[in-house]
Design a protein around this motif. Structure first.
Motif, PDB file in Angstrom:
ATOM      1  N   THR A 657      41.045  38.333  55.188  1.00 48.93           N
ATOM      2  CA  THR A 657      40.837  38.131  53.759  1.00 48.93           C
ATOM      3  C   THR A 657      40.186  36.781  53.504  1.00 48.93           C
ATOM      4  O   THR A 657      40.520  35.799  54.138  1.00 48.93           O
ATOM      5  N   THR A 658      39.256  36.751  52.561  1.00 50.83           N
ATOM      6  CA  THR A 658      38.603  35.497  52.202  1.00 50.83           C
ATOM      7  C   THR A 658      39.606  34.530  51.596  1.00 50.83           C
ATOM      8  O   THR A 658      40.444  34.908  50.785  1.00 50.83           O
ATOM      9  N   ILE A 659      39.489  33.274  51.971  1.00 50.42           N
ATOM     10  CA  ILE A 659      40.378  32.254  51.432  1.00 50.42           C
ATOM     11  C   ILE A 659      40.040  31.991  49.965  1.00 50.42           C
ATOM     12  O   ILE A 659      38.895  31.856  49.598  1.00 50.42           O
ATOM     13  N   THR A 660      41.056  31.955  49.118  1.00 54.35           N
ATOM     14  CA  THR A 660      40.877  31.462  47.755  1.00 54.35           C
ATOM     15  C   THR A 660      42.102  30.643  47.403  1.00 54.35           C
ATOM     16  O   THR A 660      43.238  31.002  47.748  1.00 54.35           O
ATOM     17  N   LYS A 661      41.883  29.543  46.743  1.00 54.77           N
ATOM     18  CA  LYS A 661      42.990  28.656  46.386  1.00 54.77           C
ATOM     19  C   LYS A 661      43.751  29.170  45.169  1.00 54.77           C
ATOM     20  O   LYS A 661      44.829  28.676  44.857  1.00 54.77           O
ATOM     21  N   GLY A 662      43.156  30.139  44.456  1.00 57.28           N
ATOM     22  CA  GLY A 662      43.799  30.675  43.265  1.00 57.28           C
ATOM     23  C   GLY A 662      42.771  31.195  42.278  1.00 57.28           C
ATOM     24  O   GLY A 662      41.579  30.916  42.399  1.00 57.28           O
ATOM     25  N   LYS A 663      43.234  31.968  41.290  1.00 53.70           N
ATOM     26  CA  LYS A 663      42.341  32.572  40.299  1.00 53.70           C
ATOM     27  C   LYS A 663      42.395  31.798  38.979  1.00 53.70           C
ATOM     28  O   LYS A 663      43.485  31.486  38.476  1.00 53.70           O
ATOM     29  N   ILE A 664      41.207  31.527  38.412  1.00 55.11           N
ATOM     30  CA  ILE A 664      41.098  30.775  37.158  1.00 55.11           C
ATOM     31  C   ILE A 664      40.152  31.517  36.219  1.00 55.11           C
ATOM     32  O   ILE A 664      39.093  31.977  36.636  1.00 55.11           O
ATOM     33  N   LEU A 665      40.544  31.632  34.964  1.00 56.57           N
ATOM     34  CA  LEU A 665      39.688  32.235  33.944  1.00 56.57           C
ATOM     35  C   LEU A 665      39.102  31.117  33.079  1.00 56.57           C
ATOM     36  O   LEU A 665      39.825  30.213  32.645  1.00 56.57           O
ATOM     37  N   LEU A 666      37.798  31.180  32.828  1.00 58.94           N
ATOM     38  CA  LEU A 666      37.133  30.228  31.939  1.00 58.94           C
ATOM     39  C   LEU A 666      36.441  30.965  30.808  1.00 58.94           C
ATOM     40  O   LEU A 666      35.866  32.034  31.018  1.00 58.94           O
ATOM     41  N   ALA A 667      36.479  30.395  29.617  1.00 61.85           N
ATOM     42  CA  ALA A 667      35.787  31.003  28.472  1.00 61.85           C
ATOM     43  C   ALA A 667      35.561  29.962  27.393  1.00 61.85           C
ATOM     44  O   ALA A 667      36.396  29.078  27.171  1.00 61.85           O
ATOM     45  N   THR A 668      34.408  30.040  26.734  1.00 58.50           N
ATOM     46  CA  THR A 668      34.187  29.296  25.496  1.00 58.50           C
ATOM     47  C   THR A 668      34.669  30.191  24.357  1.00 58.50           C
ATOM     48  O   THR A 668      34.325  31.369  24.298  1.00 58.50           O
ATOM     49  N   VAL A 669      35.470  29.643  23.458  1.00 59.32           N
ATOM     50  CA  VAL A 669      36.198  30.463  22.492  1.00 59.32           C
ATOM     51  C   VAL A 669      35.275  31.105  21.461  1.00 59.32           C
ATOM     52  O   VAL A 669      34.115  30.731  21.311  1.00 59.32           O
ATOM     53  N   GLU A 686      34.741  26.353  41.623  1.00 63.75           N
ATOM     54  CA  GLU A 686      34.384  27.280  42.702  1.00 63.75           C
ATOM     55  C   GLU A 686      34.226  26.543  44.021  1.00 63.75           C
ATOM     56  O   GLU A 686      34.617  27.056  45.075  1.00 63.75           O
ATOM     57  N   ASN A 687      33.695  25.351  43.953  1.00 58.55           N
ATOM     58  CA  ASN A 687      33.471  24.619  45.181  1.00 58.55           C
ATOM     59  C   ASN A 687      34.705  23.881  45.674  1.00 58.55           C
ATOM     60  O   ASN A 687      34.694  23.284  46.749  1.00 58.55           O
ATOM     61  N   TYR A 688      35.756  23.912  44.877  1.00 60.91           N
ATOM     62  CA  TYR A 688      37.066  23.485  45.363  1.00 60.91           C
ATOM     63  C   TYR A 688      37.801  24.664  46.014  1.00 60.91           C
ATOM     64  O   TYR A 688      38.908  24.511  46.502  1.00 60.91           O
ATOM     65  N   GLY A 689      37.198  25.851  45.974  1.00 57.77           N
ATOM     66  CA  GLY A 689      37.781  27.004  46.642  1.00 57.77           C
ATOM     67  C   GLY A 689      38.512  27.967  45.735  1.00 57.77           C
ATOM     68  O   GLY A 689      39.208  28.868  46.215  1.00 57.77           O
ATOM     69  N   TYR A 690      38.369  27.821  44.409  1.00 56.47           N
ATOM     70  CA  TYR A 690      39.058  28.720  43.480  1.00 56.47           C
ATOM     71  C   TYR A 690      38.160  29.893  43.109  1.00 56.47           C
ATOM     72  O   TYR A 690      36.934  29.771  43.068  1.00 56.47           O
ATOM     73  N   GLN A 691      38.770  31.030  42.814  1.00 56.98           N
ATOM     74  CA  GLN A 691      38.042  32.195  42.342  1.00 56.98           C
ATOM     75  C   GLN A 691      37.979  32.118  40.817  1.00 56.98           C
ATOM     76  O   GLN A 691      39.017  32.173  40.147  1.00 56.98           O
TER      77      GLN A 691
END
Length: 781
Positions: A657-669, A686-691
Motif C-alpha cells: 500500500t502507498t504510504i500516506t500520512k493521513g487524509k485532509i480535505l481542503l475547500a474555499t467556502v 501533499e509534499n509532506y506525504g498527506y492525501q
C-alpha cells in the motif's frame, strides 16, 4: 531643487459598495455590473462628486479565466463597464481599465505560462482601449513575473498610459516574496507612467514600503490604501475617513501624485482627501546601478562578484550538463558559486550541437526557481538575448555589446525594450585596441550610443577586456589604464573577466589573484571569476576592508573568523550533497536519486520520517524566519514530492500500500472565488506525504460535509479571502460539528485571525502553508 505637485485623487473601493447594493457572495462583480449598470454608474458618480479625478471601471476580474463559466466575453463585459464609468464621468474625469491578477500562479510556482498570461492581459487591454478607456491600471498584483507579462501586454498592444500597483504585507514583501525595490526598479525600467501600492494594508503600514520604492524610481507614486485592517469579528475596517486622510498626510514628503482608497473606503473617504488638498514633493534623483530578482535587489556601486562557471568554455562539467540536458546539475553549479560568494551569475549555454535559444530559456527558467541572485545573460545572438530577457524575472545584465555599429544596432534596442543592463566590450570593427586611449574611446562611443537609445549611463557596464600575458604581456597594463580612465571620466560600473590573464602559464591562480587585486584598485566593480577558488574570494574580501567598503570589517570577520593564518579555505565546488540539502535547494532529480539510494538500505517509512519530513521542517522554519520565500518553499516541497514518487513506485512494485500520512480535505467556502492560497497549502501538504482532497472554490456547505463523512477525513481545511464570506465559513463549521463527524477543523485566509477561529469554534488557525503542515503533524501524530 524640490517642487510640489498637486495630488490627483483616485476613487475608493468598488466591491464593498456593490455588496451593499445586492452583490451576493461568489457572484462576479463584473457580471453583476453588466446586469445592473445603473448601480455601477451611481457608485462611480458618487466618487466623481466626492472629488475623484480618475475612476476605475468595474473590470478587475474581467479576464477569460474568471468569465469562463459566465457565458460573457471579455470584450462585452469590459465595453459595458467602461461605458458605465463614462456615464458618471465629467469632462475632466479619466476612466481607467482596471485589471487585477489572473488568479493563478505563473510557472514554475503554478501552471500558467508566461505566454498565456500575456495573452490574457493583451485581450483585456485591447478590449479596454477599444471601449474608450483613458488609461490602464494593473492593481493588487503580487507576482513580479505576472507584472512583467501585464506591462509588456499593455505596452506592445496599446498606447494608453500604464499604472501598476502591488499589494505588500507587513514584512514589506508581497506574498510571493517580491520586495518593493525590485518592483519599483522593474516599473522604472519598463517605462510605465506611475507605480505604487494598493490594498492589503492601511496607510501607516504602507508608508515605509512606499519610502523604499521611492529610492529606486523617479516615476510618480500611487497610494491606494485600505481603511486599515479588517476586523473579521465585526466585518468592518479600522479607520474612519478623517483618520485615513490625516494618516496620508505623512506621505507628502514623497513624490506622490495619485492617492485613493481600496478596501473599506467609500466616497466619504475621497471627499475627506479632497478637503485636505495634498501635494507631493517631486525631486529627481539618481537611481543607482542595480540588478534584481523578485526577492533581491543588488546595487552595483561596490565590488560585486560575478560567477563564471555556468559556461561550457574550458569547463567539462558544464559542457556535459548541457549535452545531457541536466538542468539540476547546472543548478548545482550555480548554487556552489553562490555559497562561495557570487552575487551575480553569468549564464552562457553556447555549445555546438544544441539549440542555444531554447537551452538559454530553459536554463534561465530553471535557475530562477532555485536561486535568488541576479543573472547575466551571456550571448552574442540577439534572438537568444531577447528570448532570455522576455522571461527573465527581474532586471538582468546582458553580456554583451561591442563598439561595432551592427552590434549596437542589434543589441541596444533590446536593452531598452526590456529594461536590462548591458556590458560594453571595448572592441570594434578593428578588433581590440592595443593601447588604453583607443579602448577608452570605444567605451565612450558605446555609452554615447546607449544614451541615444534612452539607456541611462548607470545601466552601461564597461568591460576593458583581459588578454593573456603569455602572448601579450603589455596588455595587462593597458587594461588597468583603461579601467582607470573609464572609471574617472565616464563614471560607469566596470566589468572584467579576470582568469584569461594567466592562460598558458603555470600557477594560474597566483597570477589571477594578483591581477584581480590590481584591477580592483584601478576601479573594477564587477570581476567575473570562479568564486570556488578561495584565493580569489580572499582578494575580494580583503579589498573591501582596505577600501572601506566592508564597514567595521563585518563581512570579512564573518567569513574568516574561524580560519587561522596559514590555513586556506579550499572552496566547495562539487561538494557532497545530502537529501535534506537537495530538498532545501529544490533539486528534484537529485532528491529522487538520493531517495532511490536510501531505499537500498532504509524502509520507506524510515525515509519519510527520518529524512523527508525533517528536511521540509527545516525549510519551513527558514520560510517563517523570512530567509526563504514562497517560491523556494514550493520548490522544496516539489523536490520532496520526487522522493515520495520514488517511494510510491517501489511500494507498487512490491505490491504494498502507498504510504500516506493521513487524509485532509481542503475547500474555499461558498461564495468565495479565491483559491491561490488554498492551492499553495495543497502543494505543501501533499509534499509532506498527506492525501489531499481538494474540493476547489465556492464550495457549498453540504458538499464539504458529505465528502468529509463519506471519505472519513480527519482534518478539514477551510479558506476565505473576503470578509463577506466569513459567514459561510462559520456555517460550514457549525454543520461539521452538527453532523458529529469526528474531525478537526483548521481555517485560514487573508481575513481570518486567531480571534475569529476561537469565535467560530475552529480547532486551528493556519496563518500560512507552513502552519497548515504543523497542524497536520499535530492532528496525525
Amino acid at each position: 531643487m524640490k517642487d510640489k505637485a498637486v495630488i490627483t485623487l483616485l476613487d475608493g473601493a468598488m466591491g464593498t459598495m456593490l455588496q451593499e447594493k445586492g452583490l451576493t457572495p461568489g457572484e462576479l462583480p463584473e457580471v453583476f455590473g453588466y446586469h445592473h449598470g445603473d448601480i455601477v454608474t451611481s457608485i462611480h458618480k458618487a466618487y466623481v462628486e466626492s472629488g475623484a479625478d480618475i475612476i476605475y471601471a468595474n473590470t478587475f476580474q474581467a479576464n477569460r479565466k474568471k468569465l469562463k463559466k459566465s457565458g460573457f466575453s471579455v470584450q462585452k463585459i469590459i465595453t459595458s463597464a467602461i461605458q458605465q464609468a463614462k456615464k458618471a464621468a465629467n469632462v475632466t474625469t479619466r476612466v481607467a481599465l482596471d485589471i487585477g491578477p489572473i488568479g493563478e500562479l505563473l510557472e514554475p510556482n503554478g501552471y500558467l505560462t508566461f505566454d498565456e498570461a500575456y495573452d490574457i492581459f493583451k485581450e483585456m487591454v485591447m478590449a479596454g482601449e477599444q471601449a474608450g478607456a483613458d488609461l490602464i491600471v494593473f492593481e493588487t498584483m503580487s507576482d513580479l513575473m505576472e507584472v512583467k507579462a501585464a506591462i509588456l501586454a499593455a505596452k506592445e498592444n496599446s498606447n494608453l498610459p500604464i499604472f501598476v500597483t502591488m499589494s505588500f504585507e507587513k514584512d514589506h514583501r508581497t506574498f510571493t516574496g517580491c520586495c518593493a525595490a525590485s518592483f519599483a526598479l522593474l516599473a522604472e525600467r519598463l517605462r510605465v507612467d506611475a507605480v505604487g501600492v494598493n490594498c492589503s494594508l492601511g496607510p501607516d503600514d504602507l508608508l515605509p514600503i512606499v519610502e523604499e520604492m521611492a529610492a529606486y524610481t523617479n516615476l510618480p507614486l500611487i497610494v491606494k490604501a485600505n481603511a486599515g485592517l479588517p476586523d473579521p469579528l465585526t466585518n468592518t475596517y479600522a479607520m474612519q475617513a478623517h483618520e485615513f486622510a490625516n494618516s496620508l498626510q505623512r506621505f507628502t514628503h514623497l513624490p506622490i501624485r495619485y492617492i485613493g482608497g481600496c478596501c473599506g473606503t467609500t466616497p466619504a473617504f475621497i471627499a475627506e482627501l479632497k478637503q485636505h488638498a495634498m501635494t507631493g514633493t517631486m525631486v529627481a534623483k539618481k537611481i543607482p546601478s542595480c540588478v534584481c530578482t523578485p526577492t533581491k535587489c543588488v546595487t552595483m556601486d561596490e565590488v560585486r562578484v560575478i560567477g563564471e562557471r555556468i559556461n561550457p568554455t574550458g569547463n567539462k562539467r558544464m559542457k556535459q550538463a548541457l549535452l545531457d540536458h541536466d538542468l539540476d546539475e547546472i543548478a548545482a553549479i550555480a548554487m556552489e558559486q553562490i555559497e562561495a560568494g557570487a552575487e551575480v551569475l553569468d549564464v552562457n549555454v553556447g555549445l555546438p550541437g544544441i539549440d542555444e535559444k531554447q537551452m538559454m530559456v530553459e536554463v534561465i527558467r530553471h535557475l530562477q526557481t532555485l536561486v535568488d541572485v541576479p543573472l547575466q545573460i551571456d550571448s552574442t545572438d540577439p534572438a537568444v538575448i531577447e528570448a532570455a530577457l522576455r522571461i527573465y524575472n527581474g532586471i538582468a545584465i546582458v553580456n554583451s555589446v561591442n563598439g561595432e555599429i551592427s552590434s549596437m544596432q542589434q543589441i541596444l534596442p533590446l536593452i531598452e525594450r526590456y529594461g536590462a543592463n548591458v556590458v560594453g566590450l571595448t572592441l570594434d570593427e578593428q578588433g581590440i585596441a592595443n593601447d588604453a586611449s583607443k579602448r577608452y574611446q570605444i567605451a565612450k562611443r558605446i555609452l554615447t550610443t546607449a544614451q541615444q537609445y534612452h539607456i541611462e549611463k548607470e545601466r552601461v557596464f564597461i568591460d576593458c577586456l583581459t588578454l593573456t600575458v603569455s602572448a601579450q604581456q603589455k596588455s595587462a597594463i593597458e587594461t588597468l589604464k583603461t579601467l582607470h580612465m573609464v572609471k574617472e571620466k565616464l563614471q560607469v560600473p566596470t566589468v572584467l573577466g579576470v582568469s584569461n590573464i594567466s592562460f598558458g602559464l603555470p600557477r594560474r591562480l597566483l597570477l589571477n589573484q594578483s591581477f584581480l587585486t590590481m584591477a580592483l584598485s584601478a576601479g573594477l566593480n564587477m570581476p567575473i571569476i570562479n568564486p570556488n577558488h578561495a584565493a580569489m574570494m580572499e582578494a575580494v574580501y580583503s579589498f573591501r576592508v582596505l577600501h572601506g567598503l566592508d564597514v567595521d570589517a563585518q563581512a570579512y570577520i564573518e567569513r574568516f573568523a574561524e580560519q587561522k593564518d596559514g590555513e586556506q579555505n579550499k572552496g566547495n565546488e562539487k561538494a557532497g550533497i545530502t537529501i535534506d540539502m537537495a530538498i532545501q535547494k529544490g533539486l528534484k532529480e537529485e532528491t529522487r536519486a538520493l531517495c532511490k539510494k536510501l531505499l537500498e538500505k532504509e524502509t520507506p517509512l524510515t525515509i519519510v520520517d527520518a529524512y523527508l519530513i525533517p528536511a521540509l521542517d527545516k525549510v519551513g522554519n527558514l520560510y517563517e524566519n523570512k530567509q526563504l520565500y514562497l517560491p523556494q518553499l514550493i520548490n522544496a516541497a516539489s523536490a520532496s514530492q520526487a522522493a515520495f514518487d520514488e517511494i510510491r513506485q517501489q511500494l507498487q512494485r512490491q505490491g504494498k500500500t502507498t504510504i500516506t500520512k493521513g487524509k485532509i480535505l481542503l475547500a474555499t467556502v461558498r461564495g468565495d472565488v479565491h483559491d491561490i492560497g488554498k492551492n499553495i497549502v495543497k502543494v505543501v501538504l501533499e509534499n509532506y506525504g498527506y492525501q489531499v482532497f481538494d474540493l476547489g472554490k465556492d464550495v457549498p456547505v453540504d458538499i464539504i460535509v458529505k465528502t468529509a463523512v463519506e471519505k472519513q477525513i480527519p482534518l478539514i481545511g477551510l479558506s476565505a479571502l473576503m470578509t463577506t464570506t466569513l459567514a459561510a465559513m462559520e456555517e460550514t463549521i457549525q454543520a461539521l460539528h452538527a453532523c458529529k463527524h469526528p474531525c478537526k477543523i483548521m481555517i485560514g485566509g487573508a481575513v481570518v485571525s486567531q480571534e475569529y477561529a476561537d469565535k467560530v469554534q475552529a480547532d486551528y488557525y493556519a496563518k500560512d502553508a507552513k502552519a497548515s503542515a504543523d497542524i497536520a503533524k499535530e492532528v496525525f501524530g
